[in-house]
Write a protein that holds these residues in place. Structure first.
Motif, short mmCIF file in Angstrom:
data_model
loop_
_atom_site.label_atom_id
_atom_site.label_comp_id
_atom_site.label_asym_id
_atom_site.label_seq_id
_atom_site.Cartn_x
_atom_site.Cartn_y
_atom_site.Cartn_z
N LYS A 1 -121.66 5.87 -80.82
CA LYS A 1 -121.59 4.22 -80.92
C LYS A 1 -122.60 3.61 -81.92
O LYS A 1 -122.54 2.58 -82.56
CB LYS A 1 -121.84 3.75 -79.53
CG LYS A 1 -121.04 3.60 -78.63
CD LYS A 1 -119.88 2.57 -78.72
CE LYS A 1 -118.67 2.63 -77.94
NZ LYS A 1 -117.82 3.55 -78.52
N TRP A 2 -123.60 4.67 -82.31
CA TRP A 2 -124.69 4.21 -83.23
C TRP A 2 -125.15 5.36 -84.03
O TRP A 2 -125.28 6.49 -83.64
CB TRP A 2 -125.82 3.79 -82.40
CG TRP A 2 -125.50 3.01 -81.06
CD1 TRP A 2 -125.64 3.48 -80.00
CD2 TRP A 2 -125.37 1.67 -80.96
NE1 TRP A 2 -125.27 2.56 -78.98
CE2 TRP A 2 -124.82 1.36 -79.67
CE3 TRP A 2 -124.95 0.50 -81.97
CZ2 TRP A 2 -124.41 0.16 -79.30
CZ3 TRP A 2 -124.52 -0.43 -81.66
CH2 TRP A 2 -124.38 -0.92 -79.98
N ALA A 3 -125.48 5.04 -85.33
CA ALA A 3 -126.27 5.80 -86.05
C ALA A 3 -127.56 5.44 -86.20
O ALA A 3 -128.06 4.13 -86.55
CB ALA A 3 -125.47 5.88 -87.61
N SER B 1 -109.86 13.62 -89.17
CA SER B 1 -109.25 13.35 -90.31
C SER B 1 -110.23 13.30 -91.60
O SER B 1 -109.56 13.25 -92.71
CB SER B 1 -108.87 11.85 -90.00
OG SER B 1 -107.78 11.80 -89.09
N THR B 2 -111.36 13.18 -91.29
CA THR B 2 -112.52 13.34 -92.23
C THR B 2 -113.25 14.33 -91.74
O THR B 2 -113.41 14.51 -90.65
CB THR B 2 -112.91 12.28 -93.02
OG1 THR B 2 -113.91 11.45 -92.01
CG2 THR B 2 -111.85 10.90 -93.32
N PRO B 3 -114.33 14.81 -92.86
CA PRO B 3 -115.38 15.51 -92.17
C PRO B 3 -116.43 14.83 -91.39
O PRO B 3 -117.23 15.28 -90.55
CB PRO B 3 -115.97 16.01 -93.55
CG PRO B 3 -115.04 16.15 -94.65
CD PRO B 3 -114.06 14.97 -94.16
N TRP B 4 -116.33 13.57 -91.47
CA TRP B 4 -117.35 12.78 -90.73
C TRP B 4 -116.83 12.46 -89.01
O TRP B 4 -115.95 11.95 -88.75
CB TRP B 4 -117.19 11.29 -91.28
CG TRP B 4 -118.45 10.71 -91.52
CD1 TRP B 4 -119.30 10.35 -92.22
CD2 TRP B 4 -118.94 9.71 -90.53
NE1 TRP B 4 -120.29 9.70 -92.20
CE2 TRP B 4 -120.26 9.09 -91.16
CE3 TRP B 4 -118.77 9.27 -89.27
CZ2 TRP B 4 -121.02 8.24 -90.31
CZ3 TRP B 4 -119.54 8.45 -88.33
CH2 TRP B 4 -120.65 8.04 -89.15
N CYS B 5 -117.45 13.57 -88.58
CA CYS B 5 -116.68 13.83 -87.08
C CYS B 5 -117.67 13.07 -85.90
O CYS B 5 -117.55 13.77 -84.86
CB CYS B 5 -116.66 15.16 -86.95
SG CYS B 5 -118.13 16.14 -86.59
N TYR B 6 -118.19 12.10 -86.26
CA TYR B 6 -118.85 11.35 -84.92
C TYR B 6 -118.44 9.86 -84.81
O TYR B 6 -119.11 9.07 -84.69
CB TYR B 6 -120.38 11.44 -85.21
CG TYR B 6 -121.09 12.72 -84.78
CD1 TYR B 6 -121.64 12.93 -83.53
CD2 TYR B 6 -121.19 13.69 -85.77
CE1 TYR B 6 -122.09 13.90 -82.91
CE2 TYR B 6 -121.80 14.86 -85.43
CZ TYR B 6 -122.30 15.09 -84.10
OH TYR B 6 -122.80 16.24 -83.58
N ARG B 7 -116.96 9.88 -85.13
CA ARG B 7 -116.51 8.56 -85.05
C ARG B 7 -116.33 8.23 -83.52
O ARG B 7 -116.23 6.87 -83.35
CB ARG B 7 -114.88 8.74 -85.32
CG ARG B 7 -114.51 9.26 -86.73
CD ARG B 7 -114.68 8.46 -87.70
NE ARG B 7 -114.56 8.71 -89.21
CZ ARG B 7 -114.22 8.18 -90.07
NH1 ARG B 7 -114.28 6.96 -89.96
NH2 ARG B 7 -113.86 8.65 -91.32
N TYR C 1 -126.93 1.52 -86.43
CA TYR C 1 -125.88 1.06 -87.15
C TYR C 1 -124.69 1.34 -86.25
O TYR C 1 -124.58 2.31 -85.95
CB TYR C 1 -125.83 1.71 -88.50
CG TYR C 1 -126.69 1.48 -89.50
CD1 TYR C 1 -126.58 0.14 -90.46
CD2 TYR C 1 -128.02 1.89 -89.50
CE1 TYR C 1 -127.53 -0.10 -91.38
CE2 TYR C 1 -129.03 1.63 -90.62
CZ TYR C 1 -128.57 0.76 -91.51
OH TYR C 1 -129.55 0.24 -92.54
N PRO C 2 -123.78 0.29 -85.93
CA PRO C 2 -122.92 0.52 -85.04
C PRO C 2 -121.84 1.26 -85.82
O PRO C 2 -121.52 0.98 -86.94
CB PRO C 2 -122.32 -1.09 -84.69
CG PRO C 2 -123.36 -2.11 -85.37
CD PRO C 2 -124.27 -1.22 -86.28
N ILE C 3 -121.12 2.12 -85.42
CA ILE C 3 -120.16 2.76 -85.75
C ILE C 3 -118.62 2.86 -85.13
O ILE C 3 -117.80 3.73 -84.84
CB ILE C 3 -120.31 4.22 -86.21
CG1 ILE C 3 -121.06 5.06 -85.02
CG2 ILE C 3 -120.91 4.66 -87.40
CD1 ILE C 3 -121.55 6.34 -85.22
N ASP C 4 -118.61 1.56 -84.31
CA ASP C 4 -117.39 1.24 -83.61
C ASP C 4 -116.26 0.57 -84.46
O ASP C 4 -116.40 0.88 -85.72
CB ASP C 4 -117.55 0.77 -82.27
CG ASP C 4 -118.21 -0.49 -82.21
OD1 ASP C 4 -118.58 -0.87 -83.41
OD2 ASP C 4 -118.29 -1.27 -81.54
#
Ligand SMILES: Cc1cc2nc3c(=O)[nH]c(=O)nc-3n(C[C@H](O)[C@H](O)[C@H](O)COP(=O)(O)OP(=O)(O)OC[C@H]3O[C@@H](n4cnc5c(N)ncnc54)[C@H](O)[C@@H]3O)c2cc1C
Length: 462
Positions: free
Chosen positions: A375-377, A366-372, A353-356
């Motif tokens: 590039k992919w999950a 800015s949030t706990p989700w720290c792999y911004r 899944y793309p996360i770009d």
């Protein structure tokens, strides 16, 4: 079993049902989506409103019960149910209210995404979520929320405006950027660690009919397709997303017979831009390589969101392994293709899944989700209807993950993990873990809510 003196006041305090072992509804009520999970809670409280949730939290705490909170029941590791404890089942709190003027959506803590899509579509709106409509709003949102709209609109948490919550001490709070901002920071990725969310308020986007659907290519072309995909997606317009998959074609309509049971690679596209621009946006894709099956065309958003529901009914055996990837180098691609050739069952697969795009505009802190900045999950899922194949699907997913893990960024998307221990949770939250532990200490010092990817409360001195 509880004594009558203990259970009777609790039952009479609830408007919802209480289900115990021996009740005819018990076996159905304790089932979750993953058929591998077989847990026997001591009591299930089907809450219908916030007052019920307050009673249930107080009952669990006062009787020192292990507490599981159930939203949609989809969690891979079965974290919506527990052995020998209390399940706070929110499935009856499934209302959705759309405010078309403000473009906001209020969803109950136990609503499913299908209900949100149905309600918002009537107003030409959509909230970014996942790719299967039977998934719960609760777990998906609290873990982050990745899907077709991530590149354009961000993660689900990036569209969360406020939550109503019942905390461990039974108190009720609203949390947003202005009220309890530390709590609001923590629930946007920190899971169900901080309390029971009784409602979610989201920002919605004007999205109605997409140009979307899957394209499939033979596995022999997988190396070429994957190499092209890794370069194409990060440069594509944000209104275009596509998650990559290895899959086996289901043996039935709408798939042509000559492709039935064939292992293939594919991309499930979603373009939310103007309809007149769609053919132009897809021209370079179609020019790059003609697909063996091209099902991409105009599609109402809820149709895309429900496209895979029938293929994945509740009750299948699921084994998940996942990682974040910063790059997809040629060695990793070669390993992917090797394991795709060994897909163990028709339902098993691998997704990237793309996360770009918009998701990567937000800072890691800015949030706990720290792999911004990844590039992919990536997720490998071993899936089958037959419990006899449990070991076969699990070992394929484990071996696949073990081979790819050295190429990964470290942690994994928390919603794609089974119960994998503290080290994996720390790797997943990275530098944000200590801040999460401090918020946990403030709101749930005794770790009442621990049936989750658990954040341990910070020690007394911190
Ligand atoms: C077939 C399938 C497809 C999926 N696709 C996607 C996808 O496209 N994108 C994506 O991001 N994820 C996806 N997921 C993963 C999904 O996000 C997680 O499984 C998530 O945990 C499911 O949430 P739930 O509410 O259904 O689960 P549950 O099992 O009910 O809960 C999961 C966790 O969240 C907590 N929780 C749930 N609701 C609340 C609440 N209201 N308050 C406090 N805690 C709560 C629970 O305590 C538990 O720890 C998918 C899962 C499946 C099985």
């Amino acid at each position: 079993m509880f004594s009558e003196a203990t259970i009777a006041p609790f039952k009479s305090s609830l408007r919802g049902e209480v289900i115990e072992p021996g009740d005819a509804r018990y076996d159905e009520a304790r089932k979750v989506y993953n058929g591998m999970i077989d847990r026997r809670p001591r009591i299930i409280a089907r809450c219908v409103d916030v007052a019920d949730v307050i009673s249930a939290v107080n009952f669990g705490r006062e009787n020192t019960l292990r507490i599981a909170v159930r939203g949609g029941g989809h969690n891979a590791g079965g974290l919506g149910v527990c052995d020998d404890g209390l399940v706070i089942d929110l499935s009856q709190m499934n209302y959705v209210r759309v405010d078309p003027k403000k473009r906001t959506v209020l969803a109950g803590g136990g609503a499913l995404w299908g209900a949100v899509d149905h309600a918002t579509h009537a107003f030409g709106l959509a909230v970014p979520s996942g790719i299967i409509s039977t998934t719960g709003v609760g777990g998906l949102t609290l873990g982050g929320g990745l899907g077709h709209l991530t590149r354009q609109c961000g993660l689900t948490i990036d569209n969360l405006l406020a939550v109503d919550m019942v905390l461990a001490d039974g108190s009720f709070v609203t949390s947003s950027a202005k009220e309890h901002p530390d709590l609001f920071w923590a629930v946007r990725g920190g899971g169900g660690n901080f309390g029971v969310v009784t409602s979610f308020l989201f920002k919605a986007h004007p999205i109605h009919t997409n140009y979307a659907g899957p394209m499939l290519w033979p596995l022999e072309d997988a190396t070429e397709i994957t190499r092209w995909y890794r370069g194409f997606i990060p440069k594509a317009p944000r209104a275009l997303s596509g998650f990559f998959a290895f899959l086996t074609v289901p043996p039935g309509p709408p798939f042509p017979e000559h492709l039935h049971n064939k292992k293939m690679c594919g991309i499930v596209w979603c373009y939310t831009g103007p309809a007149k621009a769609a053919e132009r946006v897809f021209a370079p894709i179609r020019k790059f390589k003609t697909a063996a099956l091209d099902m991409v065309g105009p599609m109402p958003h809820p149709v895309l969101q429900t496209m895979f529901d029938a293929l994945y009914p509740p009750g299948l055996q699921w084994y998940w392994k996942a990682d974040f990837m910063r790059e997809l180098d040629d060695k990793a691609i070669a390993l992917h293709v090797k394991f795709a050739e060994q897909l163990p069952t028709m339902h098993s697969g691998m997704h990237l899944y793309p996360i770009d795009g918009k998701a990567s505009d937000v800072k890691n802190s800015s949030t706990p989700w720290c792999y911004r900045d990844a590039k992919w999950a990536q997720v490998m899922v071993g899936v089958d209807c037959d419990p006899a194949n449990r070991e076969k699907i699990s070992s394929w997913a484990r071996d696949y993950w073990t081979a790819l893990h050295p190429h990964s960024a470290g942690g994994a998307y928390v919603n794609f993990m089974m119960e994998e221990g503290d080290d994996r949770i720390r790797a997943t939250y990275g530098k944000n873990y200590d801040r999460l532990a401090k918020v946990k200490k403030r709101y749930d010092r005794a770790n009442l809510f621990r049936v989750n990817q658990n954040i341990k409360p910070a020690r007394a001195s911190t």
